[in-house]
Each structure stands twice: as C-alpha cells, then as structure tokens.
Design a protein around this motif. Sequence first.
Motif, mmCIF file in Angstrom:
data_model
loop_
_atom_site.group_PDB
_atom_site.id
_atom_site.type_symbol
_atom_site.label_atom_id
_atom_site.label_comp_id
_atom_site.label_asym_id
_atom_site.label_seq_id
_atom_site.Cartn_x
_atom_site.Cartn_y
_atom_site.Cartn_z
ATOM 1 N N UNK A 145 -17.883 -10.520 -13.153
ATOM 2 C CA UNK A 145 -19.073 -11.361 -13.369
ATOM 3 C C UNK A 145 -20.330 -10.490 -13.488
ATOM 4 N N UNK A 146 -20.383 -9.435 -12.684
ATOM 5 C CA UNK A 146 -21.551 -8.544 -12.721
ATOM 6 C C UNK A 146 -21.589 -7.802 -14.062
ATOM 7 N N UNK A 147 -20.448 -7.296 -14.498
ATOM 8 C CA UNK A 147 -20.388 -6.580 -15.783
ATOM 9 C C UNK A 147 -20.800 -7.513 -16.919
ATOM 10 N N UNK A 148 -20.302 -8.740 -16.873
ATOM 11 C CA UNK A 148 -20.594 -9.731 -17.918
ATOM 12 C C UNK A 148 -22.096 -10.040 -17.970
ATOM 13 N N UNK A 149 -22.691 -10.280 -16.795
ATOM 14 C CA UNK A 149 -24.128 -10.612 -16.754
ATOM 15 C C UNK A 149 -24.962 -9.442 -17.274
ATOM 16 N N UNK A 150 -24.564 -8.231 -16.893
ATOM 17 C CA UNK A 150 -25.324 -7.051 -17.366
ATOM 18 C C UNK A 150 -25.290 -6.971 -18.889
ATOM 19 N N UNK A 151 -24.130 -7.328 -19.484
ATOM 20 C CA UNK A 151 -23.998 -7.263 -20.947
ATOM 21 C C UNK A 151 -24.790 -8.389 -21.613
ATOM 22 N N UNK A 152 -24.631 -9.622 -21.107
ATOM 23 C CA UNK A 152 -25.283 -10.780 -21.751
ATOM 24 C C UNK A 152 -26.808 -10.689 -21.630
ATOM 25 N N UNK A 153 -27.275 -10.246 -20.464
ATOM 26 C CA UNK A 153 -28.727 -10.227 -20.220
ATOM 27 C C UNK A 153 -29.258 -8.790 -20.267
ATOM 28 N N UNK A 154 -28.683 -7.979 -21.144
ATOM 29 C CA UNK A 154 -29.022 -6.548 -21.204
ATOM 30 C C UNK A 154 -30.507 -6.327 -21.532
ATOM 31 N N UNK A 155 -31.055 -7.237 -22.328
ATOM 32 C CA UNK A 155 -32.471 -7.080 -22.701
ATOM 33 C C UNK A 155 -33.363 -7.185 -21.458
ATOM 34 N N UNK A 156 -33.117 -8.213 -20.636
ATOM 35 C CA UNK A 156 -33.912 -8.392 -19.410
ATOM 36 C C UNK A 156 -33.669 -7.239 -18.440
ATOM 37 N N UNK A 157 -32.426 -6.760 -18.384
ATOM 38 C CA UNK A 157 -32.110 -5.634 -17.491
ATOM 39 C C UNK A 157 -32.877 -4.392 -17.960
ATOM 40 N N UNK A 158 -32.832 -4.109 -19.274
ATOM 41 C CA UNK A 158 -33.525 -2.917 -19.815
ATOM 42 C C UNK A 158 -35.030 -2.998 -19.583
#
Length: 178
Positions: free
Chosen positions: A54-67
């Motif tokens: 779930x953590x890997x998935x969220x990081x990928x889907x919301x990569x823009x907000x993470x970056x």
Amino acid sequence: MNRHNAKLNSYAVRQLELTPSDRVLEVGFGGGVSLPSLIASAAFVGGVDRSSDMVRRAKAIFSEAVSAGRADFREGSVEELPFEASSFERVCTVNTIYFWSSLDAGFAEIRRVLSPGGRVVVGFVPKERMDFMRMPADIFTSRAPEDVVAALRKAGFSDVRVERPEPTTPWNVIVATR
Ligand SMILES: C[S@@+](CC[C@H](N)C(=O)[O-])C[C@H]1O[C@@H](n2cnc3c(N)ncnc32)[C@H](O)[C@@H]1O
C-alpha cells in the motif's frame, strides 16, 4: 463493508474540517480512497500503513505531491507511528481499528503526533453491525462505539463525540480533540 466505504471516508474527511495550512496524517490509508481529497485540502499529508504494498502504491500514485514535499507515505503501525511528536493538526483513520492490537496504544500514539488542540477522526462500522455481518473474528476485532469513546478519553482526548449522517447509517465517525 465496501459498499459504504467511499461514503464513510468522505464523511470522515469532512469531519476533519481541514484548513489549507493543516498537516494531516492518515493511519491505514490502504487503497487511498481519501488521499486525493486530503492532498487537495491540506498543506501536507502524512500516511502510515503497515502494508509495504500500500505504501509503495501510494508513493507511485501520488508521486507529484511526494516530490513537492506535500506528502510522505511510510510503512509502520499505529502502535508505533514513524513521525515526530506534534507533527500534525489532524489525524484520521477509517476502517482500521478492527486490526489494531490495542486501542490504548494506538490512541496514545495518535495523541503524541497531534499538536495541542489537534483533532482525530476515527471512522468504523460498529460492533453490532460487524457481528451481524459475521466478519471473521480471527481477523476483525469488532469495536463498540462506547469502547472507542472510553479509550479516547483514557488516552487524554476531550470533546469526544460520535457522529453519523442519519440515525440509521450503518457506520459512525468519532471525533475528538487533543
Ligand atoms: C480495511 S483497510 C482500510 C483502508 C482505508 N482506510 C479505507 O477506508 O478504504 C485497512 C488498512 O489499514 C492498515 N492497517 C491495519 N492495521 C494497521 C495498524 N495497526 N497500523 C497501521 N496500518 C494498519 C492495513 O494495512 C490496510 O491497508
């Protein structure tokens, strides 16, 4: 439970009453139903889930907000949250308390990461309904609203109240202040 999940999540997010400067933590975000609205409404979104997938998935889907430094998803558990004390003004968790090893430990940790005056919102299907649905007891620990209210008070939260849109709504949300 799935049928009601989106409505429960959106009701829980509304109970947070987010302002654009808020830092909000979601505990057990799972598939991330609430994450788009949290990211759209708050300054920063933290996420903790015990599932590395779930953590890997969220990081990928919301990569823009993470970056952009506006979101951070971490593997961890509510019993030992991987964030500093007083890191958030708001914490929400939906459909997770059936899996916690201890309400006391979970709410103590949530209180630790909340700043003074911060708010926690806990959404779940109450014990009566879970027992009616015969959820497997080896996976789900059903929770009565009064037990969740008592655990929040014991952890030091105040203004603890149970909310649901209609008296017949098969789920509820508990709101409390640090
Ligand atoms: C039923 S899903 C709910 C997902 C999401 N909150 C929703 O309502 O759609 C429960 C999620 O909580 C996570 N979880 C369960 N127990 C947890 C714990 N003790 N600490 C952190 N995450 C937990 C699971 O990995 C899973 O992703």
